[in-house]
Write an enzyme that holds these catalytic residues in place. Structure first.
Site, PDB file in Angstrom:
ATOM      1  N   GLU A 166      -5.008   4.999  12.159  1.00 35.36           N
ATOM      2  CA  GLU A 166      -5.986   4.745  11.252  1.00 35.36           C
ATOM      3  C   GLU A 166      -7.164   3.568  11.952  1.00 35.36           C
ATOM      4  OE1 GLU A 166      -6.639   1.719   7.031  1.00 35.36           O
ATOM      5  OE2 GLU A 166      -4.518   2.171   8.074  1.00 35.36           O
ATOM      6  N   ASP A 214      -8.200  -7.206   2.588  1.00 34.91           N
ATOM      7  CA  ASP A 214      -7.576  -7.429   3.870  1.00 34.91           C
ATOM      8  C   ASP A 214      -7.205  -8.906   3.779  1.00 34.91           C
ATOM      9  OD1 ASP A 214      -7.691  -4.925   5.113  1.00 34.91           O
ATOM     10  OD2 ASP A 214      -9.975  -5.405   5.217  1.00 34.91           O
TER      11      ASP A 214
END
Length: 270
Positions: free
Chosen positions: A58, A69
């Site tokens: 990724e 995040d």
């Protein structure tokens, strides 16, 4: 041969096909994450990941407001942006990368997709040799356009499921996701944690009731022990914050290869 040329021949479904084949062969899957542009030679990490036994990688495309995040990935994003990292340069770097033999999956926020438009964005991913895409802030009910555009470009759009996702929506995610289903182990942001969330087991069970696509479990997997436990329920794991914390602390590609090798061994023992 560069990634853009070697992957140009890959047909649609390459992410899911490769992950399925490995899973069906009895392998637990490992997908590490790296923030694109985090260091001047950041693609060396991708080569190290492949050498350590990753099944896919990724690649985060930095965005200025990474709301899903946690602190580590936000810090990595800020560091990459401070270096001047852009989506265009990251994709150019990927296009020059020798074929690693495993799929590359881009992840970013929908604003970056809209900036150039879904068609141009997905076409740029494909030219760079990227085969999959994760857009964590894209609501399921608004995903039709990008799903279709991505499929036309040969990009597999993987959808996310969380512990609070209701059953009808979970079944729809299983049907509409491409490549794999990304199981979010907890409600919250990414980040290292001391233990694998108890909700992870039940979530993966529920997802698997509605789909045979590979299910990769992420958010909080930080140690070999957690990877081994996750592998008892999911088809594989996504490891992001634990990787990026090491990068931010100065770890080089060889250090990351050694760390991921411990996760690989743990998954293989399951």
């Amino acid at each position: 041969m560069t990634n853009s040329l070697s992957n140009a021949a890959l047909d649609q479904g390459s992410v899911e096909r490769q992950l399925r084949a490995r899973r069906d062969g009895g392998r637990r899957l490992l997908m590490p994450y790296v923030t694109g542009g985090i260091t001047p030679d950041w693609t060396a990490y991708l080569r190290a990941f492949a050498a350590a036994g990753a099944d896919a990688i990724e690649v985060g495309l930095p965005f200025s407001d990474p709301t899903l995040d946690g602190a580590t990935i936000q810090e990595a994003t800020d560091a990459a942006l401070a270096r001047g990292a852009t989506t265009r340069q990251i994709l150019a770097d990927l296009a020059e990368l020798p074929d690693l033999g495993i799929p590359l999956v881009a992840s970013t926020y929908y604003n970056l997709v809209l900036h150039d438009g879904p068609e141009a964005f997905c076409a740029a991913l494909r030219r760079a040799g990227v085969a999959g895409l994760i857009v964590p802030d894209l609501p399921l009910h608004e995903a039709d356009e990008l799903t279709g555009v991505a499929a036309a470009a040969g990009i597999e759009l993987a959808l996310l499921a969380s512990p609070t996702t209701p059953e009808p929506r979970l079944a729809e995610i299983g049907r509409r996701s491409r490549g794999f289903v990304y199981a979010v182990s907890i409600m919250g942001t990414t980040g290292e944690r001391a233990d694998l969330a108890a909700s992870a087991t039940e979530l993966t069970r529920r997802i698997k009731l509605g789909t045979d696509r590979p299910v990769l479990l992420g958010f909080g997997i930080s140690t070999p022990e957690q990877a081994r436990e996750a592998g008892r329920h999911a088809d594989g794991v996504v490891v992001g914050a634990a990787v990026m914390r090491r990068v931010l602390d100065g770890a080089g590609p060889d250090d990351l290869r050694a760390f991921l090798a411990t996760l690989r061994r743990a998954l293989d023992q399951e």
